[in-house]
Every structure is written in structure tokens, then in C-alpha cells.
Design a protein around this motif. Structure first.
Motif, PDB file in Angstrom:
ATOM      1  N   GLY A  11     149.735  12.291 -41.117  1.00 39.72           N
ATOM      2  CA  GLY A  11     150.489  13.138 -40.190  1.00 39.72           C
ATOM      3  C   GLY A  11     149.704  14.361 -39.748  1.00 39.72           C
ATOM      4  O   GLY A  11     149.745  14.747 -38.579  1.00 39.72           O
ATOM      5  N   LYS A  28     156.859   3.113 -38.988  1.00 43.60           N
ATOM      6  CA  LYS A  28     157.329   4.475 -38.734  1.00 43.60           C
ATOM      7  C   LYS A  28     156.324   5.238 -37.859  1.00 43.60           C
ATOM      8  O   LYS A  28     156.694   5.857 -36.872  1.00 43.60           O
ATOM      9  N   PHE A  29     155.051   5.182 -38.210  1.00 40.87           N
ATOM     10  CA  PHE A  29     154.006   5.835 -37.410  1.00 40.87           C
ATOM     11  C   PHE A  29     153.918   5.201 -36.031  1.00 40.87           C
ATOM     12  O   PHE A  29     153.752   5.898 -35.030  1.00 40.87           O
ATOM     13  N   LYS A  72     156.891   6.476 -33.964  1.00 43.71           N
ATOM     14  CA  LYS A  72     156.798   7.915 -33.715  1.00 43.71           C
ATOM     15  C   LYS A  72     155.696   8.260 -32.717  1.00 43.71           C
ATOM     16  O   LYS A  72     155.877   9.103 -31.846  1.00 43.71           O
ATOM     17  N   TYR A  73     154.532   7.577 -32.821  1.00 36.28           N
ATOM     18  CA  TYR A  73     153.389   7.922 -31.982  1.00 36.28           C
ATOM     19  C   TYR A  73     153.090   6.903 -30.882  1.00 36.28           C
ATOM     20  O   TYR A  73     152.104   7.034 -30.178  1.00 36.28           O
ATOM     21  N   LYS A  74     153.961   5.919 -30.762  1.00 36.96           N
ATOM     22  CA  LYS A  74     153.868   4.923 -29.682  1.00 36.96           C
ATOM     23  C   LYS A  74     152.494   4.234 -29.640  1.00 36.96           C
ATOM     24  O   LYS A  74     151.847   4.155 -28.601  1.00 36.96           O
TER      25      LYS A  74
END
Length: 129
Positions: free
Chosen positions: A17, A44-45, A48-50
Motif C-alpha cells: 500500500g 482487493k488490490f 482498489k487500484y483498477k
């Protein structure tokens, strides 16, 4: 004009992160993929960060050809194995979290391989000069 560098991250733990925040701040850096053995963390990453996620870094590097730099944030005992495979098989620049390697022979060997392949290694020592 600022050259853009595409970065992929291996290891989606807590430190990842911080790396993503730094990547997002810089105009010349672009996060393009995330890889982790834990599918929930990887997803999840990814959301969140597309960016696409992968469970295997070899598959990630085979599929996404425009990666310039790989940031290795796996457990420290894996850094040497991952760095060596990425340099030999994919010829990418590396960012490696601390501790970079566990043995001095590993350091010497990785830098020798990087030099031969004209690649840079960027060790992370954020609290040191």
C-alpha cells in the motif's frame, strides 16, 4: 516530456500500500499489475487500484509485456529467487524491499546478472541515507 514506467508489484501485503501511494504520486510511474499468492489480497488490490491481479508472477510477466519495473515485496527469504528469475527470464528492472537479500553471495550474483542484462536494482532503505 516525462517517460512513463510501468510497474508491477509482487506481494500485496501491508507494505504494498505504501508503494502504491508513492507510485500514484509520481507522474512518470504507472501501476499495471499486482501479484500475490493470497487471492483475496490480490483481488482487493486489483479492485482498489483498477489493475489485473495474478497468483503467479511468471504468468503476470508473460501476459503483461509492457512492465518495465517489478517491485518485489514478498517474504525476504524469497527475494533472491524472485529477483533472479525476473532478471534472467524477463529482463526487468527491480525494486526490492528490505532486507534485499539474506547472503552477500546473493547480492553479488544478482548485481552481476543485472549488469549483464543492463537492468537496475533499486533497494528500499527508506529510513537510511
Amino acid at each position: 516530456m516525462i517517460k512513463k514506467y510501468n510497474i508491477a508489484i509482487i506481494g500485496a501485503g501491508r507494505i504494498a500500500g505504501h508503494h502504491v501511494k508513492s507510485i500514484k504520486k509520481e507522474k512518470g510511474l504507472n501501476l499495471v499489475a499486482i501479484c500475490d499468492l493470497n487471492i483475496e489480497r490480490a483481488k482487493k488490490f486489483s479492485i482498489k487500484y483498477k489493475v489485473p491481479y495474478f497468483l503467479n508472477f511468471n504468468e503476470m510477466l508473460k501476459k503483461i509485456k509492457n512492465i518495465d519495473i517489478v517491485s518485489i515485496m514478498t517474504p525476504s527469504g524469497c527475494h533472491y529467487e524472485h529477483a533472479k528469475a525476473i532478471l534472467l527470464n524477463f529482463k526487468k528492472h527491480l525494486i526490492i524491499e528490505k532486507p534485499t537479500f539474506l547472503k552477500i553471495e546473493q547480492v553479488k550474483n544478482i548485481y552481476k546478472i543485472a549488469k549483464k542484462n543492463k537492468k537496475k536494482i533499486f533497494p528500499v532503505f527508506q529510513n537510511r541515507f
